[in-house]
Design a protein around this motif. Structure first.
Motif: not given
Length: 279
Positions: A30-40, A58-63, A157-163, A183-186
């Protein structure tokens, strides 16, 4: 590209054309994406075929649900079949490590090696993380926000962002407020996925009994100053998986693959050279 996996589209990227395939699972449903494993793990694409993806919900995948460990493990297995790999190196960081370990335990014949990063084999890390957050001298944590994100009771989603923004300062060894805001914005926010993972999956999470049955060589990596999955969690994993190697990165928090990138990459490469060469 989008690949239909078990009735749900997954956002998938394939990097490199090596003989061995690595499937790397990101953390923070719900917060992560492929960006982290792609960079590592993407840095290993010179020698391996690296498959990274946004997990279901998560990310751009279906829900499409459910957001259970069983479903996420089944998605990894279907992704392996789609990739045409008889065996894979399964990798996962943080919550992605939960799924990596469950996959390795439930599909031992399909795993040639496993790489874990800052993860836990049960929910004991929840209490440790809550204590660490409350005791932090770096920032003063809003306990209500901490409780909502740790128990999966965020409102939207807005509350998740704040938390998320509230606890992000705790993750890195060196605190950079500008990097935390960036990181929060991305971050892509999917509060329903997060809530299910932490309100339903996490309270009953305990796979310690499965770990002695893992047959693949395993590397367990962790940052010395990780607040949310402390070193003790990785020590417990390494003690239960036969022959597992434990590497502690002394100048890292939850992300040694970023904070000590060169050393972490060299450690993973050396482990895979030995593990896959032996097999």
């Amino acid at each position: 590209m989008f690949v239909e996996i078990n009735g749900n589209p997954l956002n998938v990227e394939v990097l490199g054309e090596g003989e061995h395939t690595i499937i790397a699972h990101h953390g923070a449903p719900g917060l992560g994406s492929l960006a982290e494993p792609r960079s590592s793990f993407g840095r290993l694409a010179d020698a391996y075929r690296v498959v990274v993806f946004d997990a279901r919900g998560s990310g751009a995948s279906g829900e499409a649900g459910p957001y259970t460990h069983e479903q996420w493990v089944a998605d990894v297995e279907a992704l392996r079949e789609w990739a045409g790999a008889e065996q894979i190196v399964i990798a996962g960081g943080s919550y992605g490590g939960f799924i990596a370990m469950e996959y390795a335990a439930r599909h031992p014949s399909r795993v040639s090696a496993m790489v874990l990063r800052d993860t836990s084999a049960d929910n004991a890390n929840q209490e440790l993380a809550t204590r660490n957050a409350a005791a932090s001298a770096r920032v003063s944590i809003d306990r209500a926000k901490l409780d909502r994100i740790m128990t999966g009771t965020v409102r939207d989603d807005a509350d998740l962002r704040e938390c998320w923004l509230e606890i992000l300062p705790l993750y890195d060894h060196d605190y950079d407020p500008a990097a935390v805001r960036a990181r929060a914005e991305a971050t892509p926010y999917h509060y329903r996925t997060h809530n299910y993972a932490f309100a339903h999956n996490q309270p009953n999470y305990d796979i310690k009994h499965l770990l002695p049955g893992i047959t693949a060589p395993a590397l367990v990596t962790v940052g010395r100053h990780d607040w949310i999955t402390p070193v003790s969690c990785s020590e417990a994993i390494a003690a239960l998986i036969p022959g597992a190697e434990l590497r502690v990165f002394e100048h890292s928090g939850h992300s040694p693959q970023v904070e000590e990138a060169e050393l972490w990459e060299a450690t993973v490469r050396a482990f895979l050279d030995k593990a896959l060469g032996a097999r």
